[in-house]
Design a protein around this motif. Structure first.
Motif, mmCIF file in Angstrom:
data_model
loop_
_atom_site.group_PDB
_atom_site.id
_atom_site.type_symbol
_atom_site.label_atom_id
_atom_site.label_comp_id
_atom_site.label_asym_id
_atom_site.label_seq_id
_atom_site.Cartn_x
_atom_site.Cartn_y
_atom_site.Cartn_z
ATOM 1 N N GLN A 195 0.817 -1.204 0.000
ATOM 2 C CA GLN A 195 0.000 0.000 0.000
ATOM 3 C C GLN A 195 0.855 1.260 0.000
ATOM 4 O O GLN A 195 0.563 2.234 -0.710
ATOM 5 C CB GLN A 195 -0.937 0.005 1.207
ATOM 6 C CG GLN A 195 -1.982 1.107 1.172
ATOM 7 C CD GLN A 195 -2.904 0.971 -0.021
ATOM 8 O OE1 GLN A 195 -3.725 0.064 -0.068
ATOM 9 N NE2 GLN A 195 -2.775 1.858 -0.999
ATOM 10 N N ASP A 199 0.689 4.099 -2.865
ATOM 11 C CA ASP A 199 0.357 5.477 -2.505
ATOM 12 C C ASP A 199 1.436 6.438 -2.999
ATOM 13 O O ASP A 199 1.126 7.532 -3.505
ATOM 14 C CB ASP A 199 0.203 5.608 -0.991
ATOM 15 C CG ASP A 199 -1.065 4.949 -0.463
ATOM 16 O OD1 ASP A 199 -1.962 4.641 -1.278
ATOM 17 O OD2 ASP A 199 -1.156 4.727 0.765
ATOM 18 N N SER A 200 2.691 6.047 -2.864
ATOM 19 C CA SER A 200 3.788 6.887 -3.357
ATOM 20 C C SER A 200 3.709 7.031 -4.874
ATOM 21 O O SER A 200 3.890 8.119 -5.422
ATOM 22 C CB SER A 200 5.139 6.286 -2.954
ATOM 23 O OG SER A 200 5.309 6.300 -1.557
ATOM 24 N N GLU A 202 1.060 6.732 -6.799
ATOM 25 C CA GLU A 202 -0.102 7.557 -7.153
ATOM 26 C C GLU A 202 0.206 9.039 -6.972
ATOM 27 O O GLU A 202 -0.106 9.867 -7.843
ATOM 28 C CB GLU A 202 -1.299 7.149 -6.290
ATOM 29 C CG GLU A 202 -2.572 7.918 -6.579
ATOM 30 C CD GLU A 202 -3.719 7.508 -5.675
ATOM 31 O OE1 GLU A 202 -4.707 8.283 -5.590
ATOM 32 O OE2 GLU A 202 -3.644 6.434 -5.038
ATOM 33 N N GLN A 242 -4.540 -0.247 -7.193
ATOM 34 C CA GLN A 242 -5.135 0.073 -5.884
ATOM 35 C C GLN A 242 -6.447 -0.677 -5.714
ATOM 36 O O GLN A 242 -6.731 -1.228 -4.637
ATOM 37 C CB GLN A 242 -5.371 1.585 -5.772
ATOM 38 C CG GLN A 242 -4.133 2.454 -5.678
ATOM 39 C CD GLN A 242 -3.651 2.639 -4.237
ATOM 40 O OE1 GLN A 242 -3.844 1.778 -3.386
ATOM 41 N NE2 GLN A 242 -2.996 3.754 -3.978
#
Length: 490
Positions: A195, A199-200, A202, A242
């Motif tokens: 995750q 997230d990084s 994105e 994701q």
């Protein structure tokens, strides 16, 4: 702990894969510190990882359509008592290829990861020498690839997601190359790292990825600043991952939110904006002057370019035909109206090949017609057929299936009706009682030959795969870590 072997082979493979690009110094003296100091250097380094990715994500890659992951989904029939049959029956301890095929399936993604770690860590030290756009784009793709490789390893060697042993350490999530042994992580720890990387990715890709300001088809040129975004980990590919990851761990609301973002993605905010991705339909079939796109490139969200792959030398070719099934399988898969189903029309073909007697012998009288994968038949070396040669890591139908499974029933049926029209199959509305099973079956029909179906069965803990006569038990969904590696678990 994990052996150091996955680290020491890392950068060397990247450099040998990048021979065409490394012209500043001889490859034997090119170091990570030298390579990753400039815009071109970090781009070349990332391209090198994508070169390695062709042995993982490709029609015949480790996680592709003829690898052990596809074999475990029972897409093909094999000789009695052959290694292929043992993988299909999930009796891994009896396979001779446990020491080679499975070992490479385990280690090659970690080789990609080792190279990504070199890239990511060295970039930080030279950030002031790299332009902000290149820094964000390269790191964004690298984080996404690292998450993708790790997650696929967990989907193979980790537990059924609904049956996790919270105290057990399953696999290492390798973020820093080190001479020390690698720590194995619990499922929750591992997924936290997946995750964090997504997230990084994105955050970084949202800053500069051209797919956010123009149609993704506008990048289909080699002179584009960031070319061929469907063959890379682009921003929408990260959103799709994701959604995939959230669905795997049961976070359905999150999966639904991300899937909607991908499905509804447009190339601008203007009233005339076009969707970035669309389903391939029967109207896309064309006449003899053009080639029908059998790989459904309009649906590809992200993937890996495989222009060196030649279908004529694959296990699906007429000269090989080592990966095929009995013609009766088409009715098992698509029903009695299989001939009208666009998926059968595009994804399969018929051909003659040697079949086997019950004792496993190959006799002339068992020469029969079989069916085998056709969706990559346009991937030909030195071809002029305009095929994009892109092996999809994610396609749009998966996004539809996630929304259909996790969203309100009326939304699910709206999308299902659209999907049925695109595939030329009868639309029968989903119900709350049957939609999960029916969506799973549509997914199996859709993703034959792409290395995804074993994961679909595993997520749903499916006891009896389509076309099989034996069950796959929960512990059989956990592939044995190769012997050479498991001996180092301490």
């Amino acid at each position: 702990m994990m052996k150091k072997m996955i680290n020491v082979i890392g950068l060397g493979i990247l450099l040998s894969a990048c021979t065409d690009w490394l012209t500043v110094q001889p490859e034997t003296s090119m170091t990570a510190e030298t390579l990753f100091q400039t815009d071109n250097g970090v781009k070349y380094g990332l391209n090198g990882v994508y070169t390695i990715a062709q042995s993982v994500y490709s029609p015949t890659g480790r996680l592709g359509g003829t690898g052990i992951v596809e074999n475990m989904a029972n897409t093909y029939l094999f000789t009695v008592n052959s290694d292929g049959e043992k993988w299909a029956n999930h009796i891994y301890e009896e396979t001779d290829s446990q020491k080679d095929v499975n070992q490479y399936t385990f280690l090659t993604p970690y080789t990609m990861i080792a190279n990504l770690n070199s890239l990511l860590n060295e970039m930080v030290a030279h950030r002031n020498k790299i332009t902000p756009e290149v820094y964000a784009m390269v790191r964004g793709e690298a984080f996404a690839l690292r998450a993708c490789c790790h997650f696929d390893l967990l989907r193979i060697y980790g537990p059924v997601p609904s049956r996790v042993d919270v105290g057990k350490a399953y696999l290492p999530y390798v973020r820093i190359n080190t001479p020390d042994n690698y720590e194995y992580h619990t499922f929750d720890q591992f997924m936290e790292y997946v995750q964090a990387d997504l997230d990084s990715a994105e955050f970084l890709l949202k800053q500069y990825d051209p797919v956010l300001t123009a149609n993704i088809s506008n990048t289909e040129y080699s002179n584009s600043p960031w070319p061929f975004r469907k063959s890379r980990m682009n921003y929408y590919g990260v959103l799709g991952l994701q959604a995939r990851v959230a669905l795997w761990i049961g976070e359905n609301e999150k999966a639904l939110r991300y899937a909607r973002l991908v499905k509804d993605a447009k190339d601008s905010e203007e009233s005339w904006a076009q969707l970035q991705f669309r389903l391939t339909t029967p109207s896309d079939d064309v006449n003899s002057f053009t080639t029908t796109d059998l790989s459904h490139y309009s649906e590809h969200i992200c993937g890996v370019n495989c222009d060196k792959f030649d279908f004529n030398y694959s296990g699906w070719s007429s000269r090989m035909l080592s990966s095929s099934n009995d013609p009766s399988y088409r009715e098992v898969l698509y029903g009695e109206n299989y001939a009208e189903d666009l998926r059968y029309q595009h994804f399969w073909r018929t051909g003659s090949g040697t079949w086997y007697a019950p004792d496993g012998s190959m006799l002339d009288e068992y020469l029969v017609t079989s069916i085998t994968i056709n969706k990559f038949s346009q991937f030909l070396a030195n071809s002029t057929n305009n095929c994009k040669d892109n092996f999809p890591i994610m396609r749009l139908p998966e996004i539809y299936f996630i929304i259909m499974e996790c969203g309100p029933l009326d939304e699910a049926n709206t999308l299902y009706e659209e999907y049925c029209a695109a595939r030329n199959i009868e639309y029968i509305p989903l119900t709350e009682m049957d939609r999960k099973e029916r969506i799973m079956l549509e997914s199996i029909r859709e993703y034959v030959g792409e290395g995804q179906n074993f994961f679909t069965y595993k997520r749903n803990n499916m006891r009896r795969m389509l076309g099989t006569t034996v069950d796959c038990l929960e512990d059989q969904y956990i592939v044995t870590i190769p012997e050479a590696e498991s001996l180092d678990v301490k």
